[in-house]
Design a protein around this motif. Structure first.
Motif, PDB file in Angstrom:
ATOM      1  N   UNK B  64       0.861  -1.225   0.056  1.00 53.98           N
ATOM      2  CA  UNK B  64      -0.086  -0.006   0.051  1.00 53.98           C
ATOM      3  C   UNK B  64       0.706   1.208   0.015  1.00 53.98           C
ATOM      4  N   UNK B  65       1.107   1.797  -1.353  1.00 51.74           N
ATOM      5  CA  UNK B  65       1.994   3.046  -1.365  1.00 51.74           C
ATOM      6  C   UNK B  65       1.414   3.777  -2.403  1.00 51.74           C
ATOM      7  N   UNK B  66       1.958   4.723  -2.959  1.00 52.89           N
ATOM      8  CA  UNK B  66       1.839   5.457  -4.232  1.00 52.89           C
ATOM      9  C   UNK B  66       1.814   4.769  -5.493  1.00 52.89           C
ATOM     10  N   UNK B  67       2.388   3.603  -5.529  1.00 50.83           N
ATOM     11  CA  UNK B  67       2.051   2.800  -6.879  1.00 50.83           C
ATOM     12  C   UNK B  67       0.789   2.476  -7.072  1.00 50.83           C
ATOM     13  N   UNK B  68      -0.178   2.307  -6.164  1.00 52.64           N
ATOM     14  CA  UNK B  68      -1.412   2.010  -6.506  1.00 52.64           C
ATOM     15  C   UNK B  68      -2.219   3.084  -7.249  1.00 52.64           C
ATOM     16  N   UNK B  69      -1.984   4.424  -6.900  1.00 57.35           N
ATOM     17  CA  UNK B  69      -2.343   5.421  -7.546  1.00 57.35           C
ATOM     18  C   UNK B  69      -1.949   5.560  -9.049  1.00 57.35           C
ATOM     19  N   UNK B  70      -0.503   5.298  -8.868  1.00 57.12           N
ATOM     20  CA  UNK B  70       0.153   5.188 -10.322  1.00 57.12           C
ATOM     21  C   UNK B  70      -0.581   4.339 -11.350  1.00 57.12           C
ATOM     22  N   UNK B  71      -0.701   3.056 -10.786  1.00 52.46           N
ATOM     23  CA  UNK B  71      -1.456   2.097 -11.786  1.00 52.46           C
ATOM     24  C   UNK B  71      -2.913   2.534 -12.157  1.00 52.46           C
ATOM     25  N   UNK B  72      -3.758   3.138 -11.187  1.00 50.97           N
ATOM     26  CA  UNK B  72      -4.901   3.520 -11.351  1.00 50.97           C
ATOM     27  C   UNK B  72      -4.886   4.712 -12.556  1.00 50.97           C
ATOM     28  N   UNK B  73      -4.121   5.503 -12.544  1.00 54.26           N
ATOM     29  CA  UNK B  73      -3.970   6.541 -13.400  1.00 54.26           C
ATOM     30  C   UNK B  73      -3.659   5.935 -14.938  1.00 54.26           C
ATOM     31  N   UNK B  74      -2.588   5.158 -14.797  1.00 56.94           N
ATOM     32  CA  UNK B  74      -2.136   4.512 -16.079  1.00 56.94           C
ATOM     33  C   UNK B  74      -3.318   3.949 -16.762  1.00 56.94           C
ATOM     34  N   UNK B  75      -3.923   2.916 -16.007  1.00 58.04           N
ATOM     35  CA  UNK B  75      -5.083   2.402 -16.991  1.00 58.04           C
ATOM     36  C   UNK B  75      -6.191   3.152 -17.266  1.00 58.04           C
ATOM     37  N   UNK B  76      -6.244   4.190 -16.581  1.00 57.70           N
ATOM     38  CA  UNK B  76      -7.487   5.111 -17.054  1.00 57.70           C
ATOM     39  C   UNK B  76      -6.967   6.338 -17.807  1.00 57.70           C
ATOM     40  N   UNK B  77      -5.842   6.022 -18.572  1.00 61.86           N
ATOM     41  CA  UNK B  77      -5.414   6.947 -19.493  1.00 61.86           C
ATOM     42  C   UNK B  77      -5.315   6.659 -21.054  1.00 61.86           C
ATOM     43  N   UNK B  78      -5.491   7.473 -21.838  1.00 62.27           N
ATOM     44  CA  UNK B  78      -5.335   7.156 -23.400  1.00 62.27           C
ATOM     45  C   UNK B  78      -4.033   7.064 -23.657  1.00 62.27           C
ATOM     46  N   UNK B  79      -3.074   7.989 -23.123  1.00 57.05           N
ATOM     47  CA  UNK B  79      -1.726   7.712 -23.598  1.00 57.05           C
ATOM     48  C   UNK B  79      -0.699   7.907 -22.306  1.00 57.05           C
ATOM     49  N   UNK B  80       0.287   7.244 -22.254  1.00 55.45           N
ATOM     50  CA  UNK B  80       1.173   7.204 -21.199  1.00 55.45           C
ATOM     51  C   UNK B  80       2.302   7.592 -21.853  1.00 55.45           C
ATOM     52  N   UNK B  81       3.409   8.563 -21.155  1.00 54.70           N
ATOM     53  CA  UNK B  81       4.750   8.797 -21.707  1.00 54.70           C
ATOM     54  C   UNK B  81       5.520   8.317 -20.609  1.00 54.70           C
ATOM     55  N   UNK B  82       6.467   7.603 -21.006  1.00 59.57           N
ATOM     56  CA  UNK B  82       7.740   7.478 -19.919  1.00 59.57           C
ATOM     57  C   UNK B  82       8.751   8.372 -20.186  1.00 59.57           C
ATOM     58  N   UNK B  83       8.972   9.317 -19.454  1.00 58.27           N
ATOM     59  CA  UNK B  83      10.060  10.112 -19.652  1.00 58.27           C
ATOM     60  C   UNK B  83      11.240   9.910 -18.732  1.00 58.27           C
ATOM     61  N   UNK B  84      12.403   9.651 -19.036  1.00 56.49           N
ATOM     62  CA  UNK B  84      13.426   9.044 -18.433  1.00 56.49           C
ATOM     63  C   UNK B  84      14.810   9.438 -18.860  1.00 56.49           C
ATOM     64  N   UNK B  85      15.896   9.672 -17.982  1.00 54.14           N
ATOM     65  CA  UNK B  85      17.235   9.546 -18.563  1.00 54.14           C
ATOM     66  C   UNK B  85      17.519   8.251 -19.100  1.00 54.14           C
ATOM     67  N   UNK B  86      18.315   8.220 -20.315  1.00 57.10           N
ATOM     68  CA  UNK B  86      18.441   7.057 -20.914  1.00 57.10           C
ATOM     69  C   UNK B  86      19.477   6.393 -20.046  1.00 57.10           C
ATOM     70  N   UNK B  87      19.182   5.111 -19.265  1.00 54.54           N
ATOM     71  CA  UNK B  87      20.170   4.652 -18.547  1.00 54.54           C
ATOM     72  C   UNK B  87      20.472   3.001 -18.894  1.00 54.54           C
ATOM     73  N   UNK B  88      21.767   2.978 -19.622  1.00 50.46           N
ATOM     74  CA  UNK B  88      22.142   1.593 -20.156  1.00 50.46           C
ATOM     75  C   UNK B  88      21.567   1.474 -21.137  1.00 50.46           C
ATOM     76  N   UNK B  89      20.885   2.266 -21.904  1.00 50.85           N
ATOM     77  CA  UNK B  89      19.810   1.993 -22.981  1.00 50.85           C
ATOM     78  C   UNK B  89      18.426   1.852 -22.486  1.00 50.85           C
TER      79      UNK B  89
END
Ligand SMILES: Cc1cc2nc3c(=O)[nH]c(=O)nc-3n(C[C@H](O)[C@H](O)[C@H](O)COP(=O)(O)O)c2cc1C
Lengths: 225, 192
Positions: B64-89
């Motif tokens: 039970x932490x903030x990952x539950x909220x993230x999962x809920x937001x993800x599945x209720x979105x039409x587009x998700x954007x992974x924004x990241x420093x490229x880390x070993x590719x």
């Protein structure tokens, strides 16, 4: 002969000792211990992530060979494993530690070992950035067949795994630069010849697991919509 | 229409807010409701590999932490954007921590997709996936690896469409905007 040779096993599975990653790593470590190697083992999630940075960095720097074993998580390395690699890279200026080598072994839950290709490529890129020589990686599909059992006790199903690991041990003892292609092929050979057989067994185990927890009727729930 | 940016920047490294601001503005212009989550500001633990999200509380991670909220937001979105420093590719550990916790969104059962075994969908609809990787120093092998990884994730996640792009820290705002525009159009965003 191998007294001053030092191998460090980093186990990247949160499953610890009962993981496939640990079983694969232990087999190599045990063989090398018999040959006189100094062996050290650290579990990334339970030990590295909570240990003090200085001690961990010294353990890393002291190793001639780092053997990294981990499960495939979402086509890549589990987050704590990436975090550990970030940590090692961040504090290392290239060529700071000489002649250090990295071997990675990744196992995944799907039947095809090919799912692991990109995770191994990530390990290779890490090695380049950290100034470590990349000896290569092994990739196992149907990782669930090992499930924490000692590899030597797997019987027929583990023949190709044992063949692969024996070849890796030999290449380490002989101070080769690369693990042999043959080892890669052995490890990538499906332990169970039919995919449908493996996925059926896995599906039955999900059903039993859900039944045991009294949630079988809810196994397909969609709680977030 | 909803879009979600998962910003996997590392707390002590260069900020990626320049990128998320551009994405936000472009998507707002196309009528999207947009949310950005800066992952290092959230309390998200590591996946413990217990499969409790399939076998104990199907569809919900047992931690039970903030990952539950993230999962809920993800599945209720039409587009998700992974924004990241490229880390070993691949992705930063910050981004990866959230993604490892999202297997609750798929089914434990198997199917054949793109000629190989993957998990079946749990939900009827999944978001399109955009991967944006930022280099401090460009590396060709890692750029290819990043593109492949986003594609693999899109297959595993049943995304209806996907696209990816890498950037180098010094690129001008106009260049970035142009490239992100083209990325968005690849997943069907239009501004009419
Ligand atoms: C969060 C998470 C993500 C996973 N992602 C994948 C995946 O993308 N592909 C795959 O084949 N297996 C995936 N698996 C399955 C594991 O790789 C598999 O269960 C493996 O055998 C576990 O190894 P271990 O016992 O060493 O932890 C995933 C498992 C978990 C918990």
């Amino acid at each position: 002969m191998n007294k001053s040779r030092n191998i460090l096993l980093l186990v990247g599975s949160p499953g610890g000792a009962s993981s496939t990653s640990a079983s694969l790593g232990h087999y190599i470590l045990d063989q090398l211990a018999v040959q006189g190697f100094v062996t050290t083992e650290l579990n990334i999630q339970s030990e590295v992530q909570s240990s003090d940075l200085q001690t961990f960095c010294k353990t890393i720097d002291d190793a001639e060979i780092i053997l990294l074993t981990f499960p495939l998580y979402v086509d890549s390395l589990p987050a704590p494993v990436i975090n550990t690699l970030e940590l090692i890279r961040d504090r290392r200026v290239k060529s700071q530690v000489n002649n250090q080598k990295l071997i990675a072994i990744v196992n995944c839950g799907f039947p095809e070992a090919s799912h692991n290709e990109w995770a191994l490529a990530i390990c290779e890129q890490f090695a380049q950035e950290a100034g470590i020589h990349w000896m290569g990686g092994l990739s196992l599909g149907m990782g669930g067949v090992v499930h924490g059992k000692p590899v030597s006790e797997l019987g027929g199903i583990g023949t190709n795994i044992v063949n692969a690991l024996d070849l890796v041990v030999e290449s380490i003892v002989q101070k080769e630069d690369k693990i042999p292609e043959e080892a890669i092929e052995y490890m990538a050979t499906p332990p169970i010849p039919y995919k449908w057989m493996y996925t059926s067994i896995a599906s039955i185990s999900w059903i039993f697991g859900a039944l045991k927890n009294k949630v079988l009727t809810k196994i397909g729930s969609k709680p977030f919509v | 229409m909803k879009a979600l940016i998962l910003n996997g920047e590392r707390s002590f490294e260069y900020s990626l807010s320049k990128f998320s601001k551009i994405i936000e503005d472009l998507l707002k212009g196309a009528g999207y409701q947009i949310k950005t989550i800066i992952l290092h500001e959230k309390n998200i633990g590591n996946c413990i590999g217990c499969f409790g999200c399939w076998l104990k509380k199907p569809g919900i991670c047992i931690i039970e932490d903030d990952a539950q909220e993230v999962a809920r937001e993800v599945i209720n979105s039409d587009i998700i954007i992974y924004l990241t420093p490229v880390t070993f590719g691949g992705y930063s550990s910050q981004l990866k921590k959230a993604l490892d916790r999202n297997i609750s969104l798929i089914s434990p059962f198997f199917g054949t997709y793109h000629g190989e075994v993957h998990h079946r969908p749990r939900y009827k609809k999944y978001p399109s996936l955009i991967g944006i990787g930022v280099f401090s120093e460009y590396n060709k092998d890692q750029a290819e690896l990043f593109t492949n990884l986003v594609e693999r994730n899109a297959y595993n996640f049943h995304s209806p469409s996907h696209a990816s792009q890498v950037f180098t820290a010094g690129e001008s705002l106009q260049e970035i905007e142009l490239k992100i525009n083209s990325l968005l159009s690849k997943v069907g965003v239009n501004y009419e």
